[in-house]
Design an enzyme around this catalytic site. Structure first.
Site, PDB file in Angstrom:
ATOM      1  CB  SER A 151      43.439   7.482  64.431  1.00  0.00           C
ATOM      2  OG  SER A 151      42.877   7.243  65.728  1.00  0.00           O
ATOM      3  CE  LYS A 210      39.367   9.113  65.635  1.00  0.00           C
ATOM      4  NZ  LYS A 210      40.397   8.242  64.942  1.00  0.00           N
TER       5      LYS A 210
END
Length: 177
Positions: A40, A87
């Site tokens: 991600s 993230k």
């Protein structure tokens, strides 16, 4: 056993004991290694790279937009024995985060995101396209938007779930930064 050997043994035990204590304090309160498992954050961070997570600076300086953080996933998104997520912070408390025309807007201003994987658009992962970030929470997105379960799916995360900031990428050595 002679007095000399006894003294040497005591010094060895003291050294090992202090080393274990220092390691424990550093690992749990100052900095911790973290291996990237998810895709991600591609191309910023690749799977199997290692980063050092800074746990102490958030005490003195709150998280800001652009920080890359490591955190425990929200309830319902963690698997048995799951690893923390990594993230990028896009919204801080009070921010209005919107996804319009495949772009991210914070408080009405379009973000310039050169770190997004291959310049891909910000695809909406849900029907919801607007979030107000509550006090004590952060809105996070992966840099590889197509392959990221992030705040578009589970909403803003609690600051209390954050382990720390990704500080230094150190493995493999060729990626040291």
């Amino acid at each position: 056993m002679s007095q000399r050997w006894r003294g040497c043994l005591v010094e060895i035990v003291e050294t090992v004991f202090l080393t274990v204590i220092i390691f424990f304090v550093v690992q749990h309160f100052i900095a911790q290694p973290y291996r990237i498992y998810q895709v991600s954050m591609e191309s910023t961070l690749e799977p199997d790279q290692m980063v050092l997570v800074d746990k102490i600076s958030p005490i003195f300086q709150d998280y800001r937009r652009g920080d890359v953080i490591v955190f425990w996933p929200p309830k319902g998104f963690e698997a048995e024995g799951s690893d923390p997520f990594i993230k990028r912070v896009v919204g801080v408390p009070g921010d209005l985060v919107e996804i319009r025309n495949d772009a991210v807007y914070v408080n009405g201003v379009r973000l310039i995101e050169p770190y997004v994987h291959n310049g891909e658009p910000t695809m909406s992962r849900t029907e919801k396209t607007s979030w107000r970030v509550p006090e004590g929470q952060l809105f996070v997105l992966g840099d590889h938007r197509e392959a990221s379960e992030d705040s578009r799916v589970f909403g803003p995360i609690e600051k209390s779930s954050v382990i720390g900031r990704a500080w230094i990428r150190y493995w493999p050595f060729s990626t040291l930064s």
